[in-house]
Design a protein around this motif. Structure first.
Motif, mmCIF file in Angstrom:
data_model
loop_
_atom_site.group_PDB
_atom_site.id
_atom_site.type_symbol
_atom_site.label_atom_id
_atom_site.label_comp_id
_atom_site.label_asym_id
_atom_site.label_seq_id
_atom_site.Cartn_x
_atom_site.Cartn_y
_atom_site.Cartn_z
ATOM 1 N N TRP A 1 37.470 25.836 -2.706
ATOM 2 C CA TRP A 1 38.376 24.709 -2.908
ATOM 3 C C TRP A 1 39.434 24.677 -1.802
ATOM 4 N N ILE B 1 41.150 16.622 -12.282
ATOM 5 C CA ILE B 1 40.032 17.281 -11.622
ATOM 6 C C ILE B 1 39.802 18.612 -12.323
ATOM 7 N N ARG B 2 38.548 18.905 -12.663
ATOM 8 C CA ARG B 2 38.215 20.128 -13.380
ATOM 9 C C ARG B 2 37.269 20.968 -12.514
ATOM 10 N N TYR C 1 43.911 21.443 -9.659
ATOM 11 C CA TYR C 1 42.844 21.138 -10.616
ATOM 12 C C TYR C 1 43.128 21.886 -11.906
#
Length: 206
Positions: free
Chosen positions: A91, A81-82, A101
């Motif tokens: 987040w 996940i970026r 991430y």
């Protein structure tokens, strides 16, 4: 190859919840793809991916409706996940510290299926909002930074109208006019269609 999946769910922030339809974009070829914005339904996204390798799950920003399927999709595909780290606070509202991430950086390039995706940091809708530019395809994936008809919303926490206007002016409207803009919600547009209206948006926003 550009493919769109539309999923439905809710967006929650500042104590409110709204029903939303999200665009998820798959970019790549017959062997590998990048998923842009894993929203609501990991199973539906994984089904469309099929047997292809997912090189990355790129989050244009960390509002819950754009990331709430990222953990499950990463689990199913093994893809990283970026996210731009300036959206850490958002987040954490979705995942706390339970999901890691890999940080995105402005100007970073991601190769997939013989094309290059360039990350453009475009804060305003959120501090870590990014757009994903694919010059090989003449396409921009704008998340919630730019829509058909104007900039993304800036009326909630961690957003700024002046900042989003500056991002659009300096980072997006400088792209070729024929660039197709694939948005996080709703219909696609183009840089050329939106650029003439910048001053109208500024007048409306203030």
């Amino acid at each position: 190859m550009i493919d769109r999946i539309i999923t439905s769910g809710t967006f929650s922030l500042d104590g409110g919840t709204w029903a939303v339809d999200n665009n998820i974009w798959l970019v790549g070829d017959a062997r590998e793809v990048v998923v842009i914005d894993a929203a609501h339904d990991a199973a539906a996204i994984a089904e469309r991916v099929g047997g292809r390798t997912v090189r990355a799950i790129v989050c244009t920003h960390a509002h819950n409706d754009h990331i709430n399927a990222a953990r499950d999709l990463a689990g199913q595909t093994g893809a990283p996940i970026r996210l731009h780290p300036a959206d850490q606070v958002l987040w954490e509202q979705q995942y706390g510290d339970a999901v890691a991430y890999e940080p995105l950086t402005d100007g970073e390039k991601i190769a997939v299926g013989g094309i290059t995706l360039e990350i453009l940091h475009t804060p305003g809708h959120s501090p870590g909002a990014v757009c994903v530019y694919a010059p090989d395809l003449g396409a921009l994936f704008s998340g919630d930074t730019l829509f058909k008809g104007g900039p993304g919303a800036t009326g909630r926490s961690y957003s700024s109208f002046d900042t989003i206007i500056d991002s659009i002016r300096s980072r997006l409207l400088t792209l070729p006019a024929e660039t197709v803009v694939h948005t996080g919600h709703g219909e696609s547009t183009s840089i050329g269609a939106e650029a003439p209206h910048l001053e109208e948006w500024i007048a409306r926003g203030h």
